[in-house]
Write an enzyme that holds these catalytic residues in place. Structure first.
Site, PDB file in Angstrom:
ATOM      1  N   ARG A  17       0.818  -1.222   0.000  1.00  8.95           N
ATOM      2  CA  ARG A  17       0.000   0.000   0.000  1.00  8.95           C
ATOM      3  C   ARG A  17       0.853   1.273   0.000  1.00  8.95           C
ATOM      4  O   ARG A  17       0.360   2.359  -0.249  1.00  8.95           O
ATOM      5  CB  ARG A  17      -0.931   0.020   1.208  1.00  8.95           C
ATOM      6  CG  ARG A  17      -2.213  -0.741   0.929  1.00  8.95           C
ATOM      7  CD  ARG A  17      -3.184  -0.567   2.072  1.00  8.95           C
ATOM      8  NE  ARG A  17      -2.823  -1.389   3.212  1.00  8.95           N
ATOM      9  CZ  ARG A  17      -3.201  -1.139   4.464  1.00  8.95           C
ATOM     10  NH1 ARG A  17      -3.920  -0.067   4.741  1.00  8.95           N
ATOM     11  NH2 ARG A  17      -2.850  -1.942   5.446  1.00  8.95           N
ATOM     12  N   GLY A 143      -7.500  -6.607  15.890  1.00  5.67           N
ATOM     13  CA  GLY A 143      -7.828  -7.645  16.852  1.00  5.67           C
ATOM     14  C   GLY A 143      -8.430  -6.995  18.092  1.00  5.67           C
ATOM     15  O   GLY A 143      -7.996  -5.927  18.498  1.00  5.67           O
TER      16      GLY A 143
HETATM   17  C1  UD1 Z   1      -2.329  -7.517  13.456  1.00  2.02           C
HETATM   18  C2  UD1 Z   1      -2.859  -8.231  14.675  1.00  2.02           C
HETATM   19  C3  UD1 Z   1      -4.087  -7.500  15.200  1.00  2.02           C
HETATM   20  C4  UD1 Z   1      -3.736  -6.063  15.517  1.00  2.02           C
HETATM   21  C5  UD1 Z   1      -3.105  -5.381  14.313  1.00  2.02           C
HETATM   22  C6  UD1 Z   1      -2.569  -4.042  14.708  1.00  2.02           C
HETATM   23  C7  UD1 Z   1      -2.409 -10.614  14.446  1.00  2.02           C
HETATM   24  C8  UD1 Z   1      -2.969 -11.920  14.040  1.00  2.02           C
HETATM   25  N1  UD1 Z   1      -3.226  -9.584  14.307  1.00  2.02           N
HETATM   26  O1  UD1 Z   1      -3.306  -7.603  12.463  1.00  2.02           O
HETATM   27  O2  UD1 Z   1      -4.585  -8.125  16.357  1.00  2.02           O
HETATM   28  O3  UD1 Z   1      -4.881  -5.346  15.938  1.00  2.02           O
HETATM   29  O4  UD1 Z   1      -2.020  -6.156  13.786  1.00  2.02           O
HETATM   30  O5  UD1 Z   1      -2.095  -3.357  13.601  1.00  2.02           O
HETATM   31  O6  UD1 Z   1      -1.299 -10.547  14.905  1.00  2.02           O
HETATM   32  N2  UD1 Z   1       3.962  -9.673   9.427  1.00  2.02           N
HETATM   33  C9  UD1 Z   1       5.014 -10.498   9.131  1.00  2.02           C
HETATM   34  N3  UD1 Z   1       4.788 -11.736   8.608  1.00  2.02           N
HETATM   35  C10 UD1 Z   1       3.542 -12.189   8.389  1.00  2.02           C
HETATM   36  C11 UD1 Z   1       2.452 -11.338   8.695  1.00  2.02           C
HETATM   37  C12 UD1 Z   1       2.698 -10.105   9.215  1.00  2.02           C
HETATM   38  O7  UD1 Z   1       6.170 -10.090   9.325  1.00  2.02           O
HETATM   39  O8  UD1 Z   1       3.414 -13.302   7.938  1.00  2.02           O
HETATM   40  C13 UD1 Z   1       4.208  -8.353   9.983  1.00  2.02           C
HETATM   41  C14 UD1 Z   1       3.773  -7.248   9.038  1.00  2.02           C
HETATM   42  O9  UD1 Z   1       4.872  -6.795   8.282  1.00  2.02           O
HETATM   43  C15 UD1 Z   1       3.303  -6.163   9.989  1.00  2.02           C
HETATM   44  C16 UD1 Z   1       2.839  -6.926  11.213  1.00  2.02           C
HETATM   45  O10 UD1 Z   1       3.427  -8.197  11.145  1.00  2.02           O
HETATM   46  O11 UD1 Z   1       4.372  -5.316  10.394  1.00  2.02           O
HETATM   47  C17 UD1 Z   1       1.315  -7.021  11.302  1.00  2.02           C
HETATM   48  O12 UD1 Z   1       0.822  -7.720  10.182  1.00  2.02           O
HETATM   49  P1  UD1 Z   1      -0.574  -7.383   9.531  1.00  2.02           P
HETATM   50  O13 UD1 Z   1      -0.788  -8.309   8.422  1.00  2.02           O
HETATM   51  O14 UD1 Z   1      -0.688  -5.932   9.276  1.00  2.02           O
HETATM   52  O15 UD1 Z   1      -1.560  -7.786  10.722  1.00  2.02           O
HETATM   53  P2  UD1 Z   1      -3.044  -7.309  10.907  1.00  2.02           P
HETATM   54  O16 UD1 Z   1      -3.941  -8.204  10.166  1.00  2.02           O
HETATM   55  O17 UD1 Z   1      -3.165  -5.869  10.672  1.00  2.02           O
END
Ligand code: UD1
Ligand code: MG
Length: 454
Positions: A17, A143
C-alpha cells in the site's frame, strides 16, 4: 532489571500500500527509517538481543539491518503465513536466550520506550503475557482484546473471526506484546491456522496461555502512538505526530520556537536551552544547536553544529560538517559545508564556504567564495584569525590567508597570503578623462541622424 530482555521486530510484510520501490520499513519518519525507530526503542529498553524478521522479497531491509546489528539479528520468514509464523521464524536466532521477549512491528515508529517499559512492568508484576492495547476510534480490522470482569485479558479475537458482540469492543490490539521467551515459543508451537484468514496468529498465544495457566494483562497507549504506517497518508500522519512531539520536547527543554508548526526536526536534533528558532526552519539529521544560539527564519541545517550564542540566518544553508563555534555570526544567503568557524568569526552575506577553516574573529565580506573543487578533488582553504576577506573575494583552494591579513575586494586569491599582509589580485583601475561625455555625445548624434532620415 532482573530478567534479560530481547526484542523481535516484525518487518516481513510486503507493504504494497506504500506504492514504493523502497520497502515500507525503510521509509523515514523524522529522517530515520521506521525499522531503525523500532530498533532504537528496543535498545532504549535494554534489549540485549534484537531479531528483525524480514521477508525474502526485500533484501534491502535485510542489508540495512545487517549493517547496523550484524547478521545474527536477522531472521527470514520465507512466506508470510501470519504474525505467529513470523515470530517463530526468530526462534533460532534467539537460541540460548533466557528472559523476556517483546514483539513489535517495524512499521509503528511512534511507540515510545516508556510504553514498552510498562509492558515489562506488567511482567514484573506477574503477568504471563503483557499486551499493549488502545481504544480505537474505528476498530474495524483490528484484533479485539477481550477482558474478564477483573481486567484479565482472556483472549484476542481478530476482526474477521469476531462475532458482532466482540466487534463492538473498542479495546484493540496494537501488536506489541511481551512474554517469557520459552513460554512464548512453546505457546506459538501450538498455534494453528484454522481461522478466517488461514494464518498463524500471534494473538492466539493469549487464549492458549490462559489454558496453560499464564495470565495476560493489558497496558494501554493512545491510538496515535501505536499507529502503523501502511500508506503515504499514514506515513505523513506519523511524521506530523513525530514533529509535534519533537517541537514540544524542544520547548520543554527551554527553547523558544516562535511558530512551532513551521519548524521541522529530525530524530536526533539537539536543541539547547535559550535557543530561539524563528519560523520556517528545517533541521535535517545530525544537528546540534547549543545554548543561547539563534536560528533565524527560513534556514536549512543538516549535519551541523551551531555553537553557544551563535546566530545563523535568515536564509542560511548549513550542510554536513559545518561546525560553528561560540558567537559565530552567519547572515543571509550563506552556504557552509565541511568547514569550521572559530569563535566570533563572521560571514554576513551571500557567501559560500566549503572545505575551510576560518579563524577566530575573521570576517568574510559579502560574496566571498571558497573555490574548493576542480571537478575531481576537493581542496581546503585556511583563513587565519582576525583576517579580513574583502567583498567578492574568490579563494582558490588549496590556499591559506594568514592571521590578520586582508584581501582586496574582488580579488581572486590563488597564492598563500602571509600574516598581516594585504593581497590584491584584480585588474588595476584606470580613468579615461572625458570618455563618458564623448561617448554620450557621439551616440546621441547617431540616434538623431537615424530619426531625421525619411
Ligand atoms: C495484526 C494483529 C491485530 C492487531 C493489528 C494491529 C495478528 C494476528 N493480528 O493484524 O490483532 O490489531 O495487527 O495493527 O497478529 N507480518 C510479518 N509476517 C507475516 C504477517 C505479518 O512479518 O506473515 C508483519 C507485518 O509486516 C506487519 C505486522 O506483522 O508489520 C502485522 O501484520 P498485519 O498483516 O498488518 O496484521 P493485521 O492483520 O493488521
Ligand atoms: Mg496491519
Amino acid at each position: 532489571m532482573s530478567r534479560q530482555r530481547a526484542a523481535v521486530i516484525l518487518a516481513a510484510g510486503q507493504g504494497t500500500r506504500m506504492k514504493s520501490r523502497t520497502p515500507k520499513v525503510l521509509h523515514k519518519v523524522g529522517g530515520r527509517t521506521m525499522v531503525d525507530w523500532a530498533i532504537d526503542t528496543a535498545q532504549a529498553q535494554g534489549c540485549a538481543r534484537i531479531v528483525v524478521v524480514v521477508g525474502t522479497h526485500s533484501p534491502e531491509v535485510r542489508a540495512h539491518v545487517e549493517a547496523r546489528l550484524g547478521a545474527g539479528a536477522i531472521a527470514v520468514q520465507d512466506q508470510p503465513l501470519g504474525t505467529g509464523h513470523a515470530v517463530r521464524a526468530a526462534q533460532a536466532a534467539l537460541a540460548g536466550f533466557e528472559g523476556d521477549v517483546v514483539v513489535s512491528y517495524a512499521d509503528a515508529p511512534l511507540v515510545r520506550p516508556e510504553t514498552i517499559a510498562r509492558l515489562f512492568a506488567l511482567r514484573d508484576a506477574g503477568a504471563g503475557i503483557a499486551v499493549l492495547g488502545f481504544e480505537a476510534d474505528d476498530p474495524t480490522g483490528y484484533g479485539r482484546l477481550l477482558l474478564d470482569e477483573s481486567g484479565v485479558l482472556t483472549r484476542i479475537v481478530e476482526h474477521k473471526d469476531a462475532t458482532d458482540a466482540e466487534r463492538a469492543v473498542r479495546l484493540c490490539n496494537s501488536g506489541v506484546l511481551a512474554a517469557d521467551c520459552a513460554v512464548l515459543f512453546s505457546l506459538l508451537s501450538m498455534v494453528r491456522n484454522d481461522n478466517a484468514k488461514g494464518e498463524y496468529y500471534l494473538t492466539d498465544v493469549v487464549g492458549l496461555g490462559r489454558s496453560s495457566g499464564f495470565s495476560a494483562r493489558v497496558a494501554t497507549a493512545l491510538e496515535a502512538e501505536v499507529l502503523g504506517c501502511n500508506s503515504r497518508v499514514e506515513l505523513a500522519q506519523a511524521e506530523a505526530a513525530f514533529q509535534a512531539r519533537a517541537r514540544r520536547a524542544a520547548m520543554d527543554g527551554g527553547a523558544t520556537l516562535i511558530d512551532p508548526n513551521t519548524v521541522y526536526f529530525s530524530w536526533d536534533t539537539r536543541i539547547g536551552q535559550d535557543v530561539t528558532v524563528e519560523p520556517g526552519v528545517f533541521f535535517g539529521p545530525g544537528v546540534v544547536v547549543e545554548d543561547g544560539a539563534t536560528v533565524r527564519a527560513w534556514s536549512h541545517l543538516e549535519g551541523a553544529r551551531v555553537g553557544p550564542e551563535a546566530s545563523v540566518g535568515p536564509f542560511v544553508r548549513l550542510r554536513p560538517g559545518a561546525d560553528l563555534a561560540r558567537k559565530v555570526k552567519i547572515g543571509n544567503f550563506v552556504e557552509i559545508k565541511n568547514a569550521t568557524f572559530a569563535e566570533a568569526a563572521q560571514a554576513s552575506h551571500l557567501t559560500y564556504v566549503g572545505d575551510a577553516d576560518v579563524g577566530a574573529r575573521a570576517n568574510l565580506g559579502c560574496g566571498t567564495i571558497t573555490c574548493n573543487y576542480d571537478g575531481f578533488d576537493k581542496y581546503r582553504t585556511v583563513i587565519g584569525e582576525d583576517a579580513f576577506i574583502g567583498s567578492d573575494t574568490a579563494l582558490v583552494a588549496p590556499v591559506t590567508v594568514g592571521a590578520r591579513a586582508f584581501t582586496g575586494s574582488g580579488s581572486v586569491i590563488t597564492k598563500d597570503v602571509p600574516a598581516d599582509a594585504l593581497a590584491v589580485a584584480r585588474g588595476r583601475q584606470k580613468e579615461v578623462e572625458g570618455w563618458a561625455a564623448a561617448f554620450r555625445a557621439r551616440k546621441a548624434a547617431e540616434k538623431a541622424a537615424r530619426k531625421a532620415k525619411p
